[in-house]
Design an enzyme around this catalytic site. Structure first.
Site, PDB file in Angstrom:
ATOM      1  CG  ASP A  62      -1.872   1.078   1.177  1.00  0.00           C
ATOM      2  OD1 ASP A  62      -2.646   1.202   0.192  1.00  0.00           O
ATOM      3  OD2 ASP A  62      -1.973   1.852   2.347  1.00  0.00           O
ATOM      4  CD  GLU A  88      -2.581   2.868  -3.511  1.00  0.00           C
ATOM      5  OE1 GLU A  88      -3.526   3.721  -3.631  1.00  0.00           O
ATOM      6  OE2 GLU A  88      -2.072   2.908  -2.538  1.00  0.00           O
TER       7      GLU A  88
END
Length: 475
Positions: A231, A261
């Site tokens: 993340d 991400e």
């Protein structure tokens, strides 16, 4: 050649009851049957919001729904034992499990500290806008409900470099702690985008990096996961992941899958990041998602350019393609939801092509009751079937028209129209001369001529996929 498909198995507004881990265990065989090869699972760690935390308000990385912390033993998704049972059920059905790892910050500290700090300019984070001041921040994490099980490491302000609220002055601002710096190898939005939220973890601390290495080994051993979703990469030191991922791979002695991400619509930003981490993992193709969004919002969109300047076009071996996710769904901060009419076209562009690793979104497959979004499982089941039975390496593109594009993949011909019905002459192998291809969705028929060409039709704002009629298709 293997063409795996991943599913993101959660959306933002899932109910906490029934537990998601229980649902996954029940759904595992069905997922395998429809052609899902891997599941991206939501963050399994205890968050500041207890059973209401989607998973990104990270409190304790060692609490997988096992300890009485933040008012609950289970997380939003269930207990530790249910999590492990869900992973086991996926493995029993030959489905890989990817864990969502959130390392950028911590939230919900157990005690406060007085820390010397400076307020920084929100739009130019390298610029100090205050003199040195004393602020009060919740940066002590002792995890009293865990009683030092699995790890005795405790966090304090020395493990962080910034926070966004001063308890003394009741002031919301971004503060940089004295004698600390923002990481330099992060995204340059706002001058420096190291800080995102909560107590921002300082990856220049050797103690922090050592603990996160130890935690990573524990997490992989404890869960038997097959990969990780990373993340908020644009806010975390690239050098950390450049070291951390190979460290874990060497420990596990297997090349487990990792995707990160890095949320940016400029493909050059993604390519630069991949160079920084030596291409050691994949990234979500955010530019492709925004191309889909532009296409469904703009009647004059040039469909022939839809793959240009995307990761799947520039570096397909590192691209995880997707249509929507939990951040782009309605009511979320990155809302850019793809219209229903364009969803089949977008999913065909990731599922019925040979490049990239496609990821289906739970909210598309099962619907989102919070926003009254209907499930699209019927459409997705058909595309998954087509991928499984017809996708081959032989791909020829006909991206030669701004409104209508197509491609040929041996016994499968795909065509899509943006805003008006159309047709396109495309060539399959001459060996199919005289044979019938039919649209898997409308049953429209096309007879292949002596040179292997067919005139393939498609309705406005629609997708057609023509396949060679055979016994398999008549079942």
């Amino acid at each position: 050649m293997s063409y795996k498909v991943m599913m993101q198995y959660f959306e933002w507004y899932l109910d906490s009851i029934p537990h998601l881990w229980q649902l996954i265990k029940k759904d595992a065989q069905h997922l395998k049957n429809i052609g899902i090869d891997a599941l991206w699972l939501p963050p399994a760690f205890k968050g500041i919001g207890g059973t209401q935390d989607v998973g990104y308000g990270i409190y304790d990385l060692y609490d997988l729904g096992e300890f009485d912390q933040k008012g609950t033993i289970p997380t939003k998704y269930g207990t530790k034992d249910e999590y492990l049972a869900a992973i086991d059920a996926l493995h029993e059905n030959n489905i890989e499990a990817y864990g969502d790892v959130v390392l950028n910050h911590k939230m919900g500290g157990d005690a406060n500290e007085l820390v010397k700090a400076y307020e920084v300019n929100q739009s130019k984070r390298d610029e100090l806008v205050s003199d040195e001041e004393l602020i009060k921040v919740p940066t002590i994490f002792t995890f009293p409900g865990r009683y030092n099980q699995y790890s005795q490491f405790q966090w304090d302000h020395k493990c962080f470099n910034g926070f966004d609220y001063d308890i003394l002055s009741k002031r919301h601002a971004t503060f940089l702690f004295k004698d600390k710096n923002w990481q330099s190898d992060v995204d340059d939005e706002n001058g420096n985008f190291d800080y995102l939220m909560g107590a921002n973890i300082d990856f220049s601390s050797v103690y922090v990096v050592s603990e996160l290495k130890r935690w990573g080994k524990w997490y992989l051993d404890f869960t038997n996961l097959d990969g990780l979703r990373l993340d908020a990469l644009k806010h975390i030191s690239a050098s950390f992941f450049d070291e951390w991922i190979p460290y874990l791979r060497e420990y596990k002695q297997k090349d487990f899958f990792s995707v990160g991400e890095f949320w940016h619509g400029d493909v050059h930003k993604l390519l630069n990041y991949l160079a920084e981490v030596h291409d050691q993992f994949s990234l979500f193709d955010v530019p492709l998602h925004y191309h889909f969004y532009d296409a469904c919002q703009n009647n004059d969109y040039d469909m022939s350019k839809i793959l240009e300047n995307t990761l799947v076009k520039c570096k397909p071996e590192n691209a995880v393609t997707f249509v929507d996710n939990h951040d782009t769904q309605p009511s979320q901060g990155l809302q850019s939801w793809i219209d229903d009419w364009f969803k089949p076209l977008a999913y065909a562009l990731i599922l019925l092509r040979i490049d990239g690793y496609p990821c289906i979104f739970y909210g598309d497959y099962y619907g989102i009751s919070h926003n009254h979004i209907q499930a699209k499982s019927d459409m997705l089941d058909k595309l998954l079937y087509l991928r499984k039975h017809y996708l081959t390496p032989q791909q020829v593109d006909y991206f030669d028209d701004p409104h209508t594009i197509g491609w040929v993949n041996d016994k499968m011909v795909c065509i899509m129209a943006h805003n008006e019905a159309d047709c396109k002459k495309m060539q399959v192998d001459k060996k199919y001369s005289g044979q019938i291809f039919y649209d898997y969705f409308s049953l429209e028929k096309v007879v292949i001529d002596k040179d292997g060409f067919g005139l393939f039709k498609v309705q406005e704002k629609s997708l057609s996929v023509y396949v060679l009629r055979g016994e398999q298709d008549e079942e």
